[in-house]
Design a protein around this motif. Structure first.
Motif, PDB file in Angstrom:
ATOM      1  N   ARG A   1      -6.363  10.496   5.488  1.00 45.38           N
ATOM      2  CA  ARG A   1      -7.153   9.690   4.558  1.00 45.38           C
ATOM      3  C   ARG A   1      -7.293  10.333   3.175  1.00 45.38           C
ATOM      4  NH1 ARG A   1      -8.110   4.517   4.610  1.00 45.38           N
ATOM      5  NH2 ARG A   1     -10.275   4.692   3.940  1.00 45.38           N
TER       6      ARG A   1
ATOM      7  N   VAL B   1       0.270  -1.178   7.757  1.00 46.71           N
ATOM      8  CA  VAL B   1       0.421  -1.995   6.536  1.00 46.71           C
ATOM      9  C   VAL B   1       1.543  -1.521   5.607  1.00 46.71           C
ATOM     10  CG1 VAL B   1      -0.737  -2.549   4.343  1.00 46.71           C
ATOM     11  CG2 VAL B   1      -1.840  -3.044   6.504  1.00 46.71           C
ATOM     12  N   PRO B   2       1.650  -0.226   5.305  1.00 46.11           N
ATOM     13  CA  PRO B   2       2.700   0.171   4.365  1.00 46.11           C
ATOM     14  C   PRO B   2       4.100  -0.215   4.842  1.00 46.11           C
ATOM     15  CG  PRO B   2       1.139   1.954   4.672  1.00 46.11           C
ATOM     16  CD  PRO B   2       0.823   0.914   5.710  1.00 46.11           C
TER      17      PRO B   2
ATOM     18  N   GLN C   1      -4.799  -4.510  -0.607  1.00 50.32           N
ATOM     19  CA  GLN C   1      -4.990  -3.509   0.448  1.00 50.32           C
ATOM     20  C   GLN C   1      -5.729  -2.297  -0.097  1.00 50.32           C
ATOM     21  OE1 GLN C   1      -4.202  -4.090   3.486  1.00 50.32           O
ATOM     22  NE2 GLN C   1      -3.051  -5.957   3.116  1.00 50.32           N
TER      23      GLN C   1
ATOM     24  N   HIS D   1     -10.112   2.231  -1.503  1.00 48.57           N
ATOM     25  CA  HIS D   1      -9.820   3.500  -0.824  1.00 48.57           C
ATOM     26  C   HIS D   1     -10.569   4.612  -1.563  1.00 48.57           C
ATOM     27  CE1 HIS D   1      -7.853   7.030   0.698  1.00 48.57           C
ATOM     28  NE2 HIS D   1      -7.189   6.304   1.570  1.00 48.57           N
TER      29      HIS D   1
ATOM     30  N   TYR E   1      -3.038   5.611  11.214  1.00 47.96           N
ATOM     31  CA  TYR E   1      -3.274   4.568  12.218  1.00 47.96           C
ATOM     32  C   TYR E   1      -2.828   3.188  11.733  1.00 47.96           C
ATOM     33  CZ  TYR E   1      -7.142   4.120   9.001  1.00 47.96           C
ATOM     34  OH  TYR E   1      -7.870   3.998   7.850  1.00 47.96           O
ATOM     35  N   CYS E   2      -2.304   3.107  10.509  1.00 53.56           N
ATOM     36  CA  CYS E   2      -2.143   1.799   9.859  1.00 53.56           C
ATOM     37  C   CYS E   2      -0.672   1.450   9.669  1.00 53.56           C
ATOM     38  CB  CYS E   2      -2.859   1.822   8.515  1.00 53.56           C
ATOM     39  SG  CYS E   2      -2.716   0.265   7.642  1.00 53.56           S
TER      40      CYS E   2
ATOM     41  N   CYS F   1       0.848  -1.193   0.000  1.00 52.84           N
ATOM     42  CA  CYS F   1       0.000   0.000   0.000  1.00 52.84           C
ATOM     43  C   CYS F   1       0.880   1.239   0.000  1.00 52.84           C
ATOM     44  CB  CYS F   1      -0.909   0.005   1.226  1.00 52.84           C
ATOM     45  SG  CYS F   1      -2.024   1.419   1.221  1.00 52.84           S
TER      46      CYS F   1
ATOM     47  N   LYS G   1      -0.482   4.223   0.537  1.00 57.58           N
ATOM     48  CA  LYS G   1      -1.107   5.225   1.401  1.00 57.58           C
ATOM     49  C   LYS G   1      -0.404   5.160   2.764  1.00 57.58           C
ATOM     50  CE  LYS G   1      -4.667   6.446  -1.204  1.00 57.58           C
ATOM     51  NZ  LYS G   1      -3.872   6.747  -2.412  1.00 57.58           N
ATOM     52  N   PHE G   2      -0.496   6.222   3.507  1.00 57.91           N
ATOM     53  CA  PHE G   2       0.087   6.196   4.847  1.00 57.91           C
ATOM     54  C   PHE G   2      -0.937   6.691   5.846  1.00 57.91           C
ATOM     55  CE2 PHE G   2       3.900   5.632   2.444  1.00 57.91           C
ATOM     56  CZ  PHE G   2       4.696   4.842   3.283  1.00 57.91           C
ATOM     57  N   CYS G   3      -2.057   5.970   5.926  1.00 58.72           N
ATOM     58  CA  CYS G   3      -3.076   6.339   6.916  1.00 58.72           C
ATOM     59  C   CYS G   3      -2.399   6.293   8.284  1.00 58.72           C
ATOM     60  CB  CYS G   3      -4.248   5.372   6.851  1.00 58.72           C
ATOM     61  SG  CYS G   3      -4.988   5.332   5.205  1.00 58.72           S
TER      62      CYS G   3
END
Ligand code: SF4
Length: 470
Positions: A298, A188-189, A224, A259, A185-186, A179, A181-183
């Protein structure tokens, strides 16, 4: 230093460090510098006021303005002394090891020469790869020396073949990993790395093979952020769905997760044109408050999100929409929480997955000073869930009397009565009684008329059994 202050990424620990950024040239470069800083926050860097305080020094160069160009070379020359420092780093207890990098326009075109010529330069990176700065800094701290990145190397294609182990007509097909994105709270990246898509042709062949040799009739395209699919190859999710829609014997196509920022008009349109695409979109919104969405990084507003729902429902009037909501994001005010309750009214989701915020070590949100208590989070979550149940019970009343096509999955006992259970194209779980106790509908396509609903359950009556093939 307490362990809580250390972020672990891959095999490396990142204690709090300082980055000093020098920007040359135009407004665009200043925006780029902000992006760099934002990405580096995820590796525990904060901005140094003075170059002397920094662990990492980045020059964001400009090739257009002559004066800026000269200044950069002069500053780079002076940076030689940074490498000669002998003082002790208070974080690590080791000799200060300052990493020096050059990014931007000059580095895009002359990065290799710069790195070769200037001993003090650890790496150079171009304007095309700014969003990969985290990975480059990681490489530098992992000990890699003197490298240049000007285009993101996606040559190691993401190529797999879907393996079927269950013997069901349903298959999950990965189409993109990672992913970009760099949300906030996440994690995953950092754990899954950057986005990498499979090639469209490969996926079409993969699914055709699954349909022909493994009896697959329903595929769920997974990633993702599936809306980013194909960006690295000039392909798109809409194109992929259009091609899969042509496969004989494939009956249903689903995809998840989406997303909202990356939902294109082309994708909206495919919900109008693709006959096999499910009447369902799972579109995580996470909060109904624009200020919370900003803190979550977001990249969309509630107005944009509601606009997307309207477009989707126009493209396919049978479309139902579900979402994810996080209750009690750090420092969420009562007013922001009320905005989420209001959004539920406006969006009319068919169902939601809702969670109380929980901190993930290594994320930006985990480093926010948070005033909320678990009691407040729990109360807000209950309010969200109660509100949603009322909404979805009303929405589902509209199903009564209508007939839905269902792929039957399993048999079970419901209050002592044998019932078969399946899922509609719009992802609603439906229960119905068999014609006889011996009737077996597993993996049959059936039509079911809905006779009663509650917020959480839908009961139907068997209208037609098509068997295992439509
Ligand atoms: S929440 Fe989803 S889109 Fe955001 S960073 Fe995590 S995986 Fe990516």
């Amino acid at each position: 230093m307490s362990n809580e202050n250390i972020i672990t990424v891959g095999d490396l620990e990142f204690p709090p460090r300082k980055v000093w950024l020098k920007t040359y040239g135009c407004q665009m470069n200043y925006h780029d510098t902000e992006r760099i800083l934002s990405h580096l926050g995820s590796l525990n860097f904060t901005l140094a006021e003075e170059q002397h305080d920094a662990d990492l020094v980045i020059f964001n160069t400009c090739a257009v303005r002559d004066l800026a160009n000269q200044k950069f070379y002069s500053h780079l020359g002076e940076a030689k002394h940074l490498k000669e420092r002998t003082d002790i780093d208070p974080q690590t207890g080791l000799k200060k090891n300052v990493i020096v990098a050059a990014g931007g326009c000059i580095a895009q075109t002359e990065g290799k020469e710069l790195v070769a010529k200037y001993k003090q330069l650890d790496f150079a990176f171009g304007t095309d790869v700014i969003d990969n700065i985290g990975e480059m800094v990681y490489r530098a701290y992992a000990g890699e020396k003197k490298f240049t990145v000007t285009s993101w190397d996606r040559s190691d294609n993401y190529s797999i073949e879907t393996k079927i182990t269950q013997g069901t007509p349903q298959a999950f097909v990965n189409i993109i990993k990672g992913c970009d994105k760099f949300c906030s709270y996440c994690i995953v990246p950092f754990t899954r790395g950057r986005e990498k898509s499979r090639r469209l042709d490969e996926i079409v062949k993969d699914v055709s093979r699954l349909v022909e040799y493994s009896g697959i009739q329903e595929v769920t395209l997974l990633g993702q952020n599936v809306n980013s699919f194909g960006k690295d190859h000039g392909e798109s999710l809409a194109q992929l769905i259009t091609e899969l829609d042509k496969i004989n014997g494939l009956e249903l196509i689903r995809y998840t997760t989406s997303h909202p920022y990356d939902v294109s008009d082309e994708l909206v349109d495919v919900h109008r044109t693709a006959k096999k695409l499910a009447n369902h979109l799972h579109l995580p919104v996470q909060s109904g408050s624009n200020t919370v969405l900003q803190r979550m990084l977001r990249e969309y507003t509630i107005e944009h999100y509601l606009g997307l729902l309207a477009k989707m429902r126009k493209a396919n009037p049978n479309m139902i929409i579900s979402s994810d909501i996080i209750a009690g994001f750090p420092n969420e005010t009562e007013e922001e929480h009320q905005e989420t309750l209001k959004l539920l009214e406006l969006a009319q989701f068919d169902f939601i997955f809702s969670y109380s915020y929980s901190s993930r070590k290594g994320t930006k949100a985990a480093r926010m000073d948070d005033v909320l208590t678990e009691d407040i989070r729990g109360r807000r979550l209950r309010e969200i869930q109660a509100k949603q149940l009322g909404i979805q019970e009303k929405i589902r009343q509209e199903m009564v009397g209508k007939t839905y096509r269902v792929l039957v999955e399993e048999k079970g006992l419901n209050k002592g009565v044998t019932k078969w259970t399946g899922r509609t194209s719009c992802s609603r779980i439906v229960h119905f009684e068999p014609e006889t106790p011996e009737s077996n509908y597993q993996w049959h396509w059936v039509d079911v008329e809905i006779i009663s609903v509650t917020a959480l359950s839908t009961q139907g009556r068997l209208v037609k059994d098509y068997g295992k093939k439509l």
